[in-house]
Design a protein around this motif. Structure first.
Motif, PDB file in Angstrom:
ATOM      1  N   ASP A  22      19.333   1.948  -2.692  1.00  0.00           N
ATOM      2  CA  ASP A  22      20.249   2.691  -1.831  1.00  0.00           C
ATOM      3  C   ASP A  22      19.564   3.613  -0.843  1.00  0.00           C
ATOM      4  N   ASN A  23      18.287   3.401  -0.595  1.00  0.00           N
ATOM      5  CA  ASN A  23      17.571   4.258   0.343  1.00  0.00           C
ATOM      6  C   ASN A  23      16.773   3.463   1.362  1.00  0.00           C
ATOM      7  N   GLY A  24      17.144   2.205   1.552  1.00  0.00           N
ATOM      8  CA  GLY A  24      16.571   1.419   2.617  1.00  0.00           C
ATOM      9  C   GLY A  24      15.150   0.979   2.370  1.00  0.00           C
ATOM     10  N   THR A  25      14.501   0.561   3.458  1.00  0.00           N
ATOM     11  CA  THR A  25      13.119   0.099   3.427  1.00  0.00           C
ATOM     12  C   THR A  25      12.259   1.054   4.246  1.00  0.00           C
ATOM     13  N   TRP A  26      11.099   1.431   3.678  1.00  0.00           N
ATOM     14  CA  TRP A  26      10.224   2.426   4.294  1.00  0.00           C
ATOM     15  C   TRP A  26       8.789   1.920   4.277  1.00  0.00           C
ATOM     16  N   PHE A  27       7.963   2.518   5.142  1.00  0.00           N
ATOM     17  CA  PHE A  27       6.529   2.270   5.055  1.00  0.00           C
ATOM     18  C   PHE A  27       5.777   3.560   5.343  1.00  0.00           C
ATOM     19  N   GLY A  28       4.594   3.670   4.705  1.00  0.00           N
ATOM     20  CA  GLY A  28       3.799   4.880   4.859  1.00  0.00           C
ATOM     21  C   GLY A  28       2.333   4.596   4.612  1.00  0.00           C
ATOM     22  N   PRO A  29       1.462   5.549   4.944  1.00  0.00           N
ATOM     23  CA  PRO A  29       0.019   5.342   4.840  1.00  0.00           C
ATOM     24  C   PRO A  29      -0.468   5.418   3.400  1.00  0.00           C
ATOM     25  N   SER A  30      -1.482   4.642   3.109  1.00  0.00           N
ATOM     26  CA  SER A  30      -2.067   4.681   1.774  1.00  0.00           C
ATOM     27  C   SER A  30      -3.037   5.847   1.619  1.00  0.00           C
ATOM     28  N   LYS A  31      -3.492   6.393   2.740  1.00  0.00           N
ATOM     29  CA  LYS A  31      -4.453   7.490   2.715  1.00  0.00           C
ATOM     30  C   LYS A  31      -4.066   8.523   3.763  1.00  0.00           C
ATOM     31  N   LEU A  32      -4.614   9.727   3.621  1.00  0.00           N
ATOM     32  CA  LEU A  32      -4.362  10.797   4.570  1.00  0.00           C
ATOM     33  C   LEU A  32      -5.515  10.887   5.556  1.00  0.00           C
TER      34      LEU A  32
END
Length: 854
Positions: free
Chosen positions: A529-539
């Motif tokens: 219920d919160n969709g599809t997201w993408f983010g970085p594996s590292k900072l």
């Protein structure tokens, strides 16, 4: 639980011979399903001991993972309990993310339940005077992702340490009520098993602090207790709501005539139904979930909310728009009437409802005239079959009693639509402690009444999430609410006019994850219920959590809130595939197969959702419809319904290459007989395996043109189990692994298998694994003998290709839904259903393996 465009129903054109064949097949399926028995409490408790042994002997217990979030989208909140004397101190219970505590009004949180044997929670109760906290495990909202618990826990030090109190067959707990002055007396509303009947449901009472329990209210094996409240001025007076519900993998019955409100006048020792005909409360054979609340200032006033599944009386005069056709116009239409339809109006209807351009008035009329399709084919093509078909029911109703439940009166003067079509997911209400007319009802929306339930207005905003499950109202300031929904926890100080989100913690419920090959690589995933997201594996391009040399994974310097994630889709996020040629083209979507191809840079994408031809049997789509992008040529895209579909041009045109790869449709409100997993061998193009929700494993060696059924046929293994994953080996072409999952049968054994001959024969692995359904299996990218599996309660590793296992790392006992291996960086990415995403480098695991050989 937001619903997307619905699926269509199967046309029923079968002759007498086909009917006989289906009856024989249904008898066979029923016989097979009967073999799948629910796991007993004794077997589950024994499994906990097996897990402890695997933890103790583990060579990998010190491997640490870093959590990368996201925190923007949290998981489902099921309960909130705040200190009435200091509301900056409160507990938040998550459906599958554990119990969290704050004394800073949500600015920071501490997890309290990570070391216990069940992360899924149904309810929490707190005695603020003594610091005693009770937790009922097992979510009561009865969704597809409501994990079962193992009973009740208690802490006498505000959650620092816990004691297990039993009730292992409860599995799903709706409410715990504490005696206002006796810390040893408590009542528990036990809803019971989700996918099977059981007698250990109803109301349980303890008078010795949970050492012993007595079942004081029992209705039947399909009706459990879901809500309770107490008269704090006279604790001998209690109310309990019971709810008839039956969920099966293919069907969902969310109401029945035994749903009711019971009252006790002797401290819960005996009970009486106070909502029988004549009481003024809702009646009928389709009464759903009920919530109840006592107005403590004047406990003779009691409110209740019900999900009434009885049909609305058809008394309204329907306005007929003669300028266009509606769906019902095609429901029972005859051949002659179809031929007489207005061509222009028919064309408009077909275009507006997404019919392919080849289906227009002239062509469809010709198909009907020549008996190629039935005259009702247009209706059949559009009708839903996805578990949300509750159109025409009464839905949400609010009732009030002014005589302690002796009589009831419906309060709402207008229809309330807040339950949408799935009121079973909410049906709760909260009351002001000072004003008998202020009522909050929780549903898809959070709605508020200041006139005793006569009228309601929305109290949620665009900044809050839908699907509300909890609302604590400050007894000293009734405009101050702390409320929870599918997106986390929110606070308002003005009756919902303004809200702010407080749970900046990583408790997302991931279904599926993937990675790309960017530097640093990104992680993609679909959340409940919160969709599809993408983010970085590292900072900032650096791995801030994990040491490449000596440390075994390393402790993260920066928390998950430091990682910035971006949304690329709504609804319930499902499977994701990424084209690593550009690391920007993403295939993602929502429930029941509504996928699309888009770029993370933005711009216009395409929709991907194959449909059956007019007049053909309807395609069936799993809640988490499987997709796969070929690693041998990333223009090739695979998609599974009950059939196997392939596109050679990145999803723009899908072709069904197979017939039905399942055991066929089974009648019910939930799509069943669907593909659950598609995986292509990393060693050979066109060597593809699929699994289904009814137990089939099939293989093709020619890219989908011909298929061979290669089910696990081991006499000791129940047939018909959900195939959660099939994984072709990266080390040997003929080797393939498979996991079967009995969650949808309340069967919790761990089933892992390997075949060395393309599935012709199978051998069971992991016989030392505890009774936890398995969701995923993965090979190590460097060591052939290292194998990883994720279960509904954790992560495990094997150093001997599955002959024996050990627990892996510091991840809480949360459901592991998916594992991705980023080979270039030699990292494991773990997608959990309750604690978001974890990452660790595999160097330490591989080093431990090498040491074990010496």
């Amino acid at each position: 639980m937001l619903s997307e465009p619905t699926l269509t129903t199967k046309a029923k054109r079968i002759g007498l011979l086909c009917k006989c064949t289906i009856l024989v097949w249904l008898f066979f399926v029923n016989s097979v399903q009967a073999q799948v028995k629910p796991t007993t409490a004794a077997e589950r408790l024994n499994g906990l001991q097996k897990r402890k042994l695997l933890e103790e002997k583990s060579l990998l217990k010190n491997i640490t993972f870093r959590n990368i979030g996201p925190v923007q989208m949290n998981g489902r909140v099921v309960d909130i309990e705040a200190n009435p004397d200091d509301p900056t101190e409160f507990y938040v219970a998550y459906a599958s993310g554990g119990l969290w505590y704050t004394h800073t009004n949500g600015q920071s949180f501490t997890p309290l339940f990570d070391k216990e044997d069940a992360m899924t929670i149904g309810d929490v109760a707190v005695n603020w005077k003594t610091g005693t906290v009770w937790v009922g495990t097992g979510e009561a909202n009865s969704s597809r992702s409501s994990y079962s618990g193992i009973g009740v826990y208690k802490s006498t030090d505000k959650g620092k340490t816990w004691q297990y109190l039993g009730l292992p067959e409860s599995q799903h707990i709706g409410k715990i009520v504490l005696h206002p002055s006796d810390d040893n007396t408590a009542w528990v509303a036990v809803l019971g098993h989700l996918y099977s009947p059981n007698k250990e449901r109803g109301v349980y009472k303890t008078t010795d602090g949970g050492k012993t329990w007595k079942q004081t209210l029992y209705i039947d094996e399909n009706t459990g207790a879901v809500e309770m409240d107490i008269n704090n001025k006279n604790p001998s007076e209690l109310y309990a709501t019971v709810w008839h519900r039956e969920r099966r993998a293919w069907d969902w019955i969310e109401s029945g005539k035994t749903s009711a409100i019971y009252k006790s006048n002797d401290g819960g020792d005996t009970w009486k139904d106070i909502t029988q005909p004549g009481s003024g409360f809702a009646t009928g054979d389709k009464l759903g979930r009920i919530g109840v609340a006592v107005f403590q200032k004047n406990p003779g006033i009691v409110y209740a909310v019900i999900d009434n599944n009885n049909l609305k009386p058809d008394t309204a005069k329907k306005k007929i728009d003669s300028t266009k056709y509606n769906l019902d116009d095609f429901k029972n239409i005859t051949r002659e009437a179809f031929a007489a339809l207005d061509n222009k109006k028919l064309d408009t209807f077909l275009m507006r409802n997404g019919f392919d351009e080849k289906y227009r008035s002239a062509s469809v009329k010709e198909l009907v005239r020549n008996d190629k399709v039935k005259p009702t084919a247009v209706y059949d093509w559009l009708v839903a079959d996805d578990g949300f078909q509750n159109a025409g029911i009464i839905g949400c109703e609010v009732y009030r009693s002014d005589d302690a439940g002796a009589t009831w009166k419906k309060t709402n003067t207008k229809e309330l639509t807040t339950f949408s079509t799935y009121g079973y997911y909410f049906a709760k209400l909260s009351l002001s402690a000072t004003d008998e007319n202020k009522v909050v009802v929780l549903g898809f929306n959070c709605i508020y009444s200041s006139d005793g339930g006569k009228t309601f207005k929305p109290a949620d905003k665009n900044t809050t999430h839908a699907d509300w499950h909890a609302c604590w109202i400050d007894p000293n300031k009734d405009g101050h609410w702390i409320a929870g929904n599918d997106g986390g926890c929110n606070i308002t100080y003005d009756y919902g006019k303004h809200w702010y989100k407080v749970t900046s913690i990583a408790v997302g419920q991931f279904y599926n994850i993937a990675t790309d090959d960017a530097k640093p690589y990104n992680v993609y995933g679909g959340l409940q219920d919160n969709g599809t997201w993408f983010g970085p594996s590292k900072l900032n391009g650096f791995n801030r959590g994990g040491d490449d040399d000596e440390d075994e994974g390393g402790e993260a310097e920066d928390g998950p809130e430091m990682y910035t994630w971006k949304s690329i889709g709504g609804g319930d996020g499902m499977q994701v595939q990424v084209d690593t040629r550009d690391n920007k083209t993403v295939y993602a979507g929502s429930q029941f197969g509504y996928y699309g191809r888009r770029s993370t840079d933005g711009g216009r994408g395409i929709s991907i959702h194959p449909m059956h031809e007019l007049g053909e049997a309807k395609l069936r789509y799993n809640w988490q419809t499987p997709i796969w992008l070929s690693k041998h040529g990333q223009d090739v895209f695979y998609y599974g319904t009950n059939k196997f579909h392939r596109s050679l041009n990145k999803g723009e045109k899908l072709e069904a290459l197979s017939g039905d790869l399942t055991n066929g449709k089974r009648e019910g409100k939930v799509p069943y007989g669907t593909l659950t997993t598609i995986v292509e061998s990393p060693l050979k193009f066109g060597l593809i395996y699929i699994g289904t929700d009814d137990g089939n494993i099939q293989v093709t060696k020619d890219d989908g043109y011909t298929w061979t059924k290669v089910n696990v046929n081991i006499k000791t293994i129940p047939q018909g189990l959900y195939v959660s994953r099939v994984m072709p080996s990266m080390y040997k072409e003929s080797r393939v692994y498979a996991t079967l999952n009995g969650y949808r049968n309340d069967h919790f054994n761990a089933y892992l298998f390997v075949s060395e001959d393309y599935g012709t024969t199978w051998m069971q692995l992991g016989t030392d694994l505890p009774a936890e359904p398995l969701n995923v299996v993965k090979e190590d990218p460097k060591k052939e003998n290292i194998l990883y599996v994720g279960s509904d309660n954790g992560l495990y590793a094997s150093f001997n290709r599955g002959q024996s296992f050990m627990t892996l790392g510091n991840i809480p006992r949360v459901a592991v839904h998916d594992i991705a291996i980023q080979q270039r960086d030699n990292e494991m990415v773990v997608g959990t259903h309750g604690r978001s995403i974890y990452i660790t480098k595999l160097d330490a695991v591989q080093s431990a393996f090498d040491k074990s050989l010496k």
